[in-house]
Design a protein around this motif. Structure first.
Motif, short mmCIF file in Angstrom:
data_model
loop_
_atom_site.label_atom_id
_atom_site.label_comp_id
_atom_site.label_asym_id
_atom_site.label_seq_id
_atom_site.Cartn_x
_atom_site.Cartn_y
_atom_site.Cartn_z
N GLU A 191 0.65 -1.04 -0.03
CA GLU A 191 -0.11 0.13 0.34
C GLU A 191 1.47 1.00 0.42
OE1 GLU A 191 -2.56 -2.89 1.77
OE2 GLU A 191 -0.59 -2.77 2.05
N LEU A 192 2.08 1.47 0.89
CA LEU A 192 3.08 2.31 0.75
C LEU A 192 3.64 2.99 -0.93
CD1 LEU A 192 3.51 4.67 2.95
CD2 LEU A 192 5.88 2.95 3.52
N VAL A 193 4.24 1.49 -1.46
CA VAL A 193 4.29 1.36 -2.56
C VAL A 193 3.68 2.59 -3.50
CG1 VAL A 193 5.73 -0.16 -4.06
CG2 VAL A 193 5.93 -0.63 -1.96
N VAL A 194 1.90 1.90 -3.43
CA VAL A 194 1.48 2.30 -4.50
C VAL A 194 0.92 3.97 -4.49
CG1 VAL A 194 -0.96 2.75 -4.71
CG2 VAL A 194 0.24 0.35 -4.53
N MET A 195 1.55 4.17 -2.97
CA MET A 195 1.60 5.66 -2.42
C MET A 195 2.19 6.69 -2.98
SD MET A 195 -0.64 5.45 1.46
CE MET A 195 0.22 7.01 1.82
N GLY A 196 3.66 6.19 -2.63
CA GLY A 196 4.91 6.35 -3.66
C GLY A 196 4.09 6.90 -4.85
N ILE A 197 3.87 5.62 -5.66
CA ILE A 197 3.46 5.34 -7.12
C ILE A 197 2.62 6.50 -7.52
CG2 ILE A 197 3.04 4.36 -8.99
CD1 ILE A 197 3.93 1.78 -7.96
N LEU A 198 1.80 7.06 -6.93
CA LEU A 198 1.15 7.84 -7.05
C LEU A 198 1.27 9.14 -7.06
CD1 LEU A 198 -2.54 5.97 -5.90
CD2 LEU A 198 -1.67 6.35 -8.23
N SER A 199 2.02 9.17 -5.98
CA SER A 199 3.00 10.61 -5.76
C SER A 199 3.61 11.06 -6.52
CB SER A 199 3.80 10.60 -4.22
OG SER A 199 2.72 10.79 -3.11
N ASP A 200 4.48 9.84 -6.87
CA ASP A 200 5.18 10.43 -9.05
C ASP A 200 4.50 10.72 -9.63
OD1 ASP A 200 7.67 9.79 -7.02
OD2 ASP A 200 7.74 7.18 -7.39
#
Length: 75
Positions: free
Chosen positions: A32-41
């Motif tokens: 979930e944290l990985v997905v949040m980071g990707i969306l921030s990118d």
């Protein structure tokens, strides 16, 4: 990498698994944290006018979420 993967993600499904799903962040924290980071990118790319790159990042996030759902359903 297939043409589909190139056009949709900019990388193969295997590369997504290695670079994101098997990353240190995923191992130590959560997907979930990985997905949040990707969306921030993706947000940053959109702000800079790189809409195609942002679209691919969002597709990567959706792929990971789909894999997470599939893993939950198979348990």
């Amino acid at each position: 990498m297939t043409e589909f993967e190139k056009n949709v993600y900019g990388m193969s499904h295997a590369a997504i698994r290695v670079l994101y799903m098997e990353s240190d962040t995923a191992k130590w924290s959560s997907l979930e944290l990985v997905v949040m980071g990707i969306l921030s990118d993706a947000q940053e790319l959109m702000a800079a006018g790189h809409n195609d790159a942002a679209r691919k990042k969002m597709n990567i996030a959706k792929f990971i979420l789909s894999e997470m759902i599939d893993a939950k359903e198979s348990v």
